[in-house]
Scaffold this motif. Structure first.
Motif, short mmCIF file in Angstrom:
data_model
loop_
_atom_site.label_atom_id
_atom_site.label_comp_id
_atom_site.label_asym_id
_atom_site.label_seq_id
_atom_site.Cartn_x
_atom_site.Cartn_y
_atom_site.Cartn_z
N GLN A 57 -3.57 -6.63 10.07
CA GLN A 57 -2.84 -7.41 8.94
C GLN A 57 -1.94 -6.52 8.31
N GLN A 99 -9.80 10.81 8.74
CA GLN A 99 -10.65 11.06 7.69
C GLN A 99 -12.23 10.89 8.04
N ALA A 154 0.89 -1.28 0.08
CA ALA A 154 -0.03 -0.04 -0.17
C ALA A 154 0.93 1.36 -0.04
N MET A 178 -5.23 -2.02 -5.91
CA MET A 178 -3.76 -2.05 -5.16
C MET A 178 -3.28 -3.70 -5.18
N SER A 188 -8.16 8.49 -4.50
CA SER A 188 -8.50 7.62 -3.89
C SER A 188 -7.78 6.23 -3.80
N GLY A 189 -7.13 5.59 -2.67
CA GLY A 189 -6.48 4.44 -2.59
C GLY A 189 -4.96 4.40 -2.91
N SER A 190 -4.55 5.88 -3.16
CA SER A 190 -3.15 5.88 -3.54
C SER A 190 -2.21 5.75 -2.02
N GLY A 191 -2.72 5.54 -1.02
CA GLY A 191 -1.74 5.23 0.16
C GLY A 191 -1.64 6.44 1.09
N LYS A 192 -2.42 7.56 1.02
CA LYS A 192 -2.30 8.60 1.94
C LYS A 192 -2.51 8.44 3.38
N SER A 193 -3.78 7.87 3.68
CA SER A 193 -4.32 7.57 4.78
C SER A 193 -3.42 6.12 5.61
N GLN A 194 -2.82 5.32 4.76
CA GLN A 194 -2.32 4.42 5.26
C GLN A 194 -0.65 4.89 5.80
N1 LIG Z 1 -6.98 -3.56 5.70
C1 LIG Z 1 -6.36 -3.58 4.60
N2 LIG Z 1 -6.27 -4.59 3.92
C2 LIG Z 1 -5.87 -4.79 2.80
N3 LIG Z 1 -5.40 -3.62 1.96
C3 LIG Z 1 -5.62 -2.71 2.65
C4 LIG Z 1 -6.28 -2.45 3.87
N4 LIG Z 1 -6.30 -0.93 4.18
C5 LIG Z 1 -6.02 -0.16 2.93
N5 LIG Z 1 -5.50 -1.32 2.26
C6 LIG Z 1 -4.87 -0.82 0.89
O1 LIG Z 1 -4.36 0.32 0.94
C7 LIG Z 1 -4.57 1.20 -0.16
C8 LIG Z 1 -4.23 2.74 0.30
O2 LIG Z 1 -5.58 2.96 1.24
P1 LIG Z 1 -5.46 4.42 1.84
O3 LIG Z 1 -6.35 4.34 2.79
O4 LIG Z 1 -4.17 4.94 2.12
O5 LIG Z 1 -5.75 5.20 0.59
P2 LIG Z 1 -6.18 6.77 0.51
O6 LIG Z 1 -5.07 7.44 -0.42
O7 LIG Z 1 -6.11 7.45 1.92
O8 LIG Z 1 -7.51 7.02 -0.14
P3 LIG Z 1 -8.92 7.91 -0.24
O9 LIG Z 1 -8.60 9.24 -0.46
O10 LIG Z 1 -9.86 6.96 -0.67
O11 LIG Z 1 -8.94 8.08 1.50
C9 LIG Z 1 -5.99 0.75 -0.49
O12 LIG Z 1 -6.08 1.13 -1.92
C10 LIG Z 1 -6.03 -0.57 -0.50
O13 LIG Z 1 -5.85 -1.37 -1.50
#
Ligand SMILES: Nc1ncnc2c1ncn2[C@@H]1O[C@H](COP(=O)(O)OP(=O)(O)OP(=O)(O)O)[C@@H](O)[C@H]1O
Ligand SMILES: [Mg+2]
Length: 347
Positions: free
Chosen positions: A67, A102, A29, A283, A49-55
């Motif tokens: 996990q 968020q 991620a 992802m 969305s989903g680019s990895g910002k929140s993670q």
């Molecule tokens: N619990 C999880 N298990 C597996 N993959 C996950 C999990 N949580 C997040 N991911 C993966 O991490 C990627 C990045 O998620 P993240 O939440 O960082 O996106 P984001 O950039 O914050 O998007 P958004 O703008 O929608 O909030 C997601 O696309 C997802 O595939």
């Protein structure tokens, strides 16, 4: 005794990686996020969305899902937060490093009044008695411009509107005057007037407290007036990063340029607004080369096979530039700009 330089970083992130174990195999991620953040500075993290910002932010706080696994370094006061004992991390969280989540409803406890949630934080971290804690909580609700804070503090989170809940979250995160604030889309889902108010508020609090802020948003327009440096993410990777001036005046990654063209401008003609065609990747099924290649007009065989390395941009770097700009792309800056000139000629 030496006083620390005002620009010495309060937070250093080095090669942060986040991986999730899933039934379909590992999901990468976040891959190699690095930055330095000084006191009073703001770093913007942008991307779809989903680019990895929140993670990225959750990993820094030690709050990944079960996990999830983070590696790399998140250095604060000489310690790597990723390897800190849970007790030590708990002491830092909330008091020194705070996060605006968020979704405020997942972060606020629906069964406790706002007063109880705010005063408990102060009693726990600052050792205040209930009365002093209430006074402080009220002052913070006033600071985030909650009307009639004294009347509302005894209400439950669901009794607040979406915009007011965002403000409550912000007030809670700032209660202990953290050195570092991670704000994940603090203005998303708010109308533009409220969005502008919240951003102004963040700037004001930053000026008063010297807080260093990581501001996560999918909107490049939001970072323009608020951030010192910007990190552009796509498919879990950094595509380009640099000062806000670099990103807005000299960005040379096709993805960043695409985001810039998608910002509505007051002086622009409607036809100049272009969305990036296609959608972000899943992802779990990332292409083997550059994650942006399937949507990139300049991509060739190399782009779909080899992941481009994030490299410092030497040529376009101004001498007095405070942040070294980086870009991950197989195409040269000249190729990217030349392509745009041709496109404009055809448009
Ligand atoms: N619990 C999880 N298990 C597996 N993959 C996950 C999990 N949580 C997040 N991911 C993966 O991490 C990627 C990045 O998620 P993240 O939440 O960082 O996106 P984001 O950039 O914050 O998007 P958004 O703008 O929608 O909030 C997601 O696309 C997802 O595939
Ligand atoms: Mg997010």
């Amino acid at each position: 005794m030496t006083t620390p330089s005002p620009k010495a970083p309060v937070l250093q992130v080095k090669d942060l990686q986040v991986q999730f174990a899933t039934n379909d195999g590992p999901v990468y991620a976040v891959n190699g996020v690095s930055f330095d953040l000084a006191r009073g500075q703001t770093l913007g993290i942008v991307g779809e969305s989903g680019s990895g910002k929140s993670q990225t932010a959750l990993a820094m706080m030690g709050l990944l899902a079960r996990q999830g696994q983070a590696s790399g370094q998140v250095l604060y006061q000489g310690q790597n937060l990723l390897t800190l004992a849970p007790d030590a991390l708990n002491t830092l969280r909330g008091a020194h490093i705070a996060m605006v989540f968020q979704d405020p409803m997942t972060a606020l406890n629906p069964y406790l009044t706002v007063e109880r949630q705010m005063t408990e934080v102060l009693q726990w971290h600052k050792g205040l008695d209930r009365r002093a804690a209430r006074q402080r909580a009220l002052a913070m609700l006033d600071a985030v411009k909650i009307p009639d804070a004294a009347g509302r503090i005894s209400r439950y989170p669901h009794e607040f509107s979406g915009g007011m809940r965002q403000r409550v979250m912000l007030a809670m995160s700032l209660l202990c005057e953290p050195e570092i604030l991670l704000a994940d889309e603090p203005t998303t889902a708010l109308d533009v007037t409220v969005q502008a108010q919240i951003l102004a508020l963040l700037r004001e609090l930053q000026r008063d407290l010297g807080t260093a802020i990581v501001l996560i948003t999918h909107d490049l327009g939001v970072v323009a007036g608020v951030c010192d440096q910007v990190l552009v993410m796509y498919g879990g990777r950094v595509m380009e990063q640099g000062s806000v001036e670099h990103i807005f005046a000299r960005a040379a990654h096709p993805y960043t340029r695409g985001l810039l063209q998608a910002i509505p401008r007051m002086d622009g003609e409607a036809s100049s607004l272009r969305a990036i065609p296609g959608t972000p990747p899943l992802m779990a099924q990332l292409p083997s080369g550059c994650p942006f290649a399937p949507r990139c007009a300049l991509a060739d065989a190399q782009c779909s096979q080899e992941v481009p390395v994030l490299q410092a941009i030497a040529a376009s770097q101004a001498a007095d530039e405070p942040f070294v700009a980086h870009r991950a792309c197989h195409r040269t800056e000249a190729q990217v700009l030349h392509h745009e000139v041709l496109e404009a000629g055809h448009g």
